[in-house]
Design an enzyme around this catalytic site. Structure first.
Site, PDB file in Angstrom:
ATOM      1  CE  LYS A  66      -1.940   2.917   2.576  1.00  0.00           C
ATOM      2  NZ  LYS A  66      -1.928   4.089   1.674  1.00  0.00           N
ATOM      3  CD  GLU A 100      12.809   1.195   9.918  1.00  0.00           C
ATOM      4  OE1 GLU A 100      13.199   2.201  10.536  1.00  0.00           O
ATOM      5  OE2 GLU A 100      13.496   0.179   9.759  1.00  0.00           O
ATOM      6  N   GLY A 156       6.165   5.177   8.610  1.00  0.00           N
ATOM      7  CA  GLY A 156       5.279   6.333   8.660  1.00  0.00           C
ATOM      8  C   GLY A 156       5.387   7.018  10.005  1.00  0.00           C
ATOM      9  CD  GLU A 203       8.715  13.156  12.006  1.00  0.00           C
ATOM     10  OE1 GLU A 203       7.644  12.560  12.210  1.00  0.00           O
ATOM     11  OE2 GLU A 203       9.685  12.644  11.427  1.00  0.00           O
ATOM     12  N   GLY A 224       1.901   4.434  13.578  1.00  0.00           N
ATOM     13  CA  GLY A 224       2.616   3.219  13.977  1.00  0.00           C
ATOM     14  C   GLY A 224       1.966   2.567  15.204  1.00  0.00           C
TER      15      GLY A 224
HETATM   16  P1  NAD Z   1       1.594   8.456   7.904  1.00  0.00           P
HETATM   17  O1  NAD Z   1       1.827   7.673   9.128  1.00  0.00           O
HETATM   18  O2  NAD Z   1       0.477   9.426   7.881  1.00  0.00           O
HETATM   19  O3  NAD Z   1       1.322   7.478   6.664  1.00  0.00           O
HETATM   20  C1  NAD Z   1       2.213   6.457   6.308  1.00  0.00           C
HETATM   21  C2  NAD Z   1       1.447   5.359   5.598  1.00  0.00           C
HETATM   22  O4  NAD Z   1       0.498   4.819   6.500  1.00  0.00           O
HETATM   23  C3  NAD Z   1       0.656   5.838   4.380  1.00  0.00           C
HETATM   24  O5  NAD Z   1       0.666   4.842   3.388  1.00  0.00           O
HETATM   25  C4  NAD Z   1      -0.739   5.991   4.950  1.00  0.00           C
HETATM   26  O6  NAD Z   1      -1.750   5.854   3.982  1.00  0.00           O
HETATM   27  C5  NAD Z   1      -0.791   4.851   5.941  1.00  0.00           C
HETATM   28  N1  NAD Z   1      -1.755   5.043   7.020  1.00  0.00           N
HETATM   29  C6  NAD Z   1      -2.220   6.205   7.538  1.00  0.00           C
HETATM   30  N2  NAD Z   1      -3.136   5.947   8.500  1.00  0.00           N
HETATM   31  C7  NAD Z   1      -3.238   4.604   8.593  1.00  0.00           C
HETATM   32  C8  NAD Z   1      -4.003   3.730   9.416  1.00  0.00           C
HETATM   33  N3  NAD Z   1      -4.850   4.191  10.330  1.00  0.00           N
HETATM   34  N4  NAD Z   1      -3.836   2.397   9.254  1.00  0.00           N
HETATM   35  C9  NAD Z   1      -2.958   1.915   8.346  1.00  0.00           C
HETATM   36  N5  NAD Z   1      -2.241   2.690   7.526  1.00  0.00           N
HETATM   37  C10 NAD Z   1      -2.369   4.021   7.657  1.00  0.00           C
HETATM   38  O7  NAD Z   1       2.973   9.113   7.554  1.00  0.00           O
HETATM   39  P2  NAD Z   1       3.316  10.088   6.350  1.00  0.00           P
HETATM   40  O8  NAD Z   1       2.765  11.424   6.649  1.00  0.00           O
HETATM   41  O9  NAD Z   1       2.959   9.435   5.044  1.00  0.00           O
HETATM   42  O10 NAD Z   1       4.901  10.088   6.423  1.00  0.00           O
HETATM   43  C11 NAD Z   1       5.590  10.883   7.287  1.00  0.00           C
HETATM   44  C12 NAD Z   1       6.028  10.122   8.514  1.00  0.00           C
HETATM   45  O11 NAD Z   1       6.762   8.961   8.135  1.00  0.00           O
HETATM   46  C13 NAD Z   1       6.962  10.930   9.373  1.00  0.00           C
HETATM   47  O12 NAD Z   1       6.608  10.771  10.720  1.00  0.00           O
HETATM   48  C14 NAD Z   1       8.318  10.302   9.108  1.00  0.00           C
HETATM   49  O13 NAD Z   1       9.253  10.477  10.117  1.00  0.00           O
HETATM   50  C15 NAD Z   1       7.965   8.881   8.906  1.00  0.00           C
HETATM   51  N6  NAD Z   1       9.018   8.200   8.147  1.00  0.00           N
HETATM   52  C16 NAD Z   1       9.817   7.300   8.819  1.00  0.00           C
HETATM   53  C17 NAD Z   1      10.851   6.657   8.144  1.00  0.00           C
HETATM   54  C18 NAD Z   1      11.721   5.657   8.830  1.00  0.00           C
HETATM   55  O14 NAD Z   1      12.375   4.878   8.131  1.00  0.00           O
HETATM   56  N7  NAD Z   1      11.789   5.627  10.144  1.00  0.00           N
HETATM   57  C19 NAD Z   1      11.074   6.933   6.795  1.00  0.00           C
HETATM   58  C20 NAD Z   1      10.264   7.876   6.166  1.00  0.00           C
HETATM   59  C21 NAD Z   1       9.224   8.485   6.858  1.00  0.00           C
END
Ligand code: NAD
Length: 500
Positions: free
Chosen positions: A192, A267, A245, A402, A250
């Site tokens: 996804k 992550e 994410g 963040e 998470g």
């Molecule tokens: P997000 O958590 O909003 O979304 C990430 C993914 O999760 C997307 O595909 C989203 O559609 C999905 N998602 C959202 N809500 C969900 C739910 N309730 N159930 C299941 N899936 C769901 O994050 P974002 O805004 O896309 O990305 C930014 C974040 O990602 C930042 O916090 C960043 O630090 C983190 N990030 C971490 C790493 C790492 O390797 N540690 C790398 C890149 C980004």
């Protein structure tokens, strides 16, 4: 040539505008009820693409297809070298279309085309090749029994159906961080991508369909997190969720997986400290500190968003970082000289703006930047200047949360102990940097800081071979390197009774 006339942009826009579907069981299909979700063009604010939005019933179908593929002799029966060859072929196919993938990534996310072309896509290819190399080296062990006349050996078996949930900041690259080890270990997947940036995942799906991957080995479901992602994370037919994410999401994923004891690796977010001692090479440190936060518009989980500078060089050093920040060219990502593009979406632009105005209201001083770049006037696009804030208190929101944008907060520190205390004063633990010419000091800091990656006299490089992941609320599990295989394999002990 005007950027609007760029053939690469034209072709990427044309691809984005084509109808989009889900990849399930080797076939492209509409979402249940023809549900769709739209994405924005970060440069114009207009609608870029209408993606199919997978509904819970589509998730059921995709998970069933992945489950069936696990038993398909065309997949499970592949010799390791044959599975490796398939992954190498996929890497070659992406590489042959590097410019096309880079243009799609840049258009979808707003990142400069040159970064997509020189970093994101080549690193995605490298990552896939690195794990293709592992396929023939996945081995068990034999154990001398302590309890009787037995031979015991172990097998490393695929964990099963893997749900891969990816964010929008490095769309294809982070997809590959999961897809490459998952397939290398013989699993099947339901991928996804992020709802903001799904184009390269869909293009990848087309290449997978053109190669000899058996149907159902890779399924791709686009859609919003709360709809498609939530259904995937809670699905009883999924054996493993690999999530990258935000920390908030998470936690939802971990809770959803708990119901079925789904294996979960996370992550998550970061608020990485970047520490500059007075004995550092200040020129290198200033450039490294600026790019450590501003690269990719600060939309980087490791971004060095808390800059700690030893007090005797504080003013001089902040001036040097400011000079670098002011020299960074923000502009249309398809313009060759642009070093930063727009933020990914209007929602994210509002979030970053809100953090900066909140910090100012809390008493922060704007050293540089703070809003939309002046030279872009009132034109469209989600652009934001490289921003340096100072005079913040340790409990301010801008220090603790963040931002995920081009915003750094600078704070002075006194000595080594103070540097470690401040660096560790966070719920996160993804990465950290330290700049000093004193070898012992550098290593002492690296050992004392609670973070999964520490850079000494650098900030930001990644390597498929170097384990990567978080301490504390930055998640658990390690991607990259041999450690990543542990996330996608189960170990089985087989006992052989040797008694006559
Ligand atoms: P997000 O958590 O909003 O979304 C990430 C993914 O999760 C997307 O595909 C989203 O559609 C999905 N998602 C959202 N809500 C969900 C739910 N309730 N159930 C299941 N899936 C769901 O994050 P974002 O805004 O896309 O990305 C930014 C974040 O990602 C930042 O916090 C960043 O630090 C983190 N990030 C971490 C790493 C790492 O390797 N540690 C790398 C890149 C980004």
């Amino acid at each position: 040539m005007l950027v609007a006339d760029s053939p690469a942009l034209h072709d990427a826009l044309e691809y984005a505008g084509r109808p989009k579907q889900l990849l399930v069981g080797g076939k492209w299909t509409d979402a249940r009820g023809h549900a769709t979700t739209q994405t924005e063009n970060p440069m114009t604010g207009g609608i870029l693409a209408a993606l199919a939005e997978a509904q819970p019933e589509d998730v059921d179908t995709a998970v069933a297809a992945a489950r069936q593929a696990l038993d398909d002799p065309a997949w499970v029966g592949l010799r390791p070298r044959e599975r490796a060859a398939l992954l190498f072929k996929l890497a070659d196919a992406i590489e042959a279309r590097l410019d096309e993938f880079a243009a799609l990534e840049s258009l979808d996310s707003g990142k400069p085309l040159r970064n997509a072309a020189n970093v994101d896509i080549p690193q995605a290819v490298d990552h896939l090749r690195y794990f293709a190399g592992w396929v023939t080296k996945i081995e068990g062990s034999t154990i001398t029994s302590n309890v009787g006349d037995y031979m015991i050996y172990t097998r490393r078996e695929p964990v099963g159906v893997c749900g891969l949930i990816v964010p929008w900041n490095y769309p294809l690259l982070l997809t590959m961080w999961k897809l490459a080890p998952a397939l290398a270990c013989g699993n099947t997947v339901v991928l996804k991508p992020a709802e903001q940036t799904s184009l390269t995942a869909l293009r990848l799906g087309e290449l997978i369909c053109d190669l000899d991957f058996p149907p159902g080995v890779v399924n791709i479901l686009t859609g919003r997190g709360e709809v498609t992602g939530a259904a995937l994370a809670a699905h009883p037919g999924v054996d493993k969720i690999s999530f990258t994410g935000s920390t908030d999401v998470g936690k939802l994923i971990a809770a959803a997986g708990a119901g079925h004891l789904t294996r979960v690796s996370l992550e998550l977010g970061g608020k990485s400290p970047n520490v500059v001692f007075a004995d550092a090479d200040l020129k290198a440190a200033a450039s490294g500190s600026a790019w450590g936060i501003f690269y990719n518009m600060g939309e980087d989980c490791c971004a060095g968003s808390r800059l700690f500078v030893q007090e005797q060089i504080y003013d001089e050093f902040i001036e040097q970082v400011t000079d670098v920040a002011r020299s960074i060219r923000v502009g249309h990502p398809f313009e060759a000289e642009s070093q930063l593009g727009p933020l990914v979406s209007s929602t994210h632009q509002a979030r970053v703006t809100g953090y900066v105005s909140g910090a100012i209201a809390d008493g922060a001083r704007v050293v540089s930047g703070g809003g939309r770049p002046g030279h872009l006037g009132d034109g469209p696009g989600f652009y934001f200047e490289p921003t340096i804030l100072a005079d913040v208190t340790p409990d301010a929101r801008i220090v603790r949360e963040e931002v995920f944008g081009p915003v750094v907060v600078a704070t002075p520190f006194s000595d080594d102990e103070d540097a470690v205390r401040l660096a560790n004063d966070t719920i996160y633990g993804l990465a950290a940097g330290v700049w000093t010419q004193n070898l012992g000091r550098a290593h002492r800091f690296a050992h004392a800081v609670r973070a999964g990656t520490v850079w000494l006299n650098d900030f930001g490089p990644a390597d498929a071979a170097a384990p990567f992941g978080g301490f504390k609320q930055s998640g658990y599990g390690r991607e990259h390197g041999g450690e990543a295989l542990n996330l996608f394999l189960e170990t089985k002990s087989v006992w052989v009774n040797l008694a006559s």
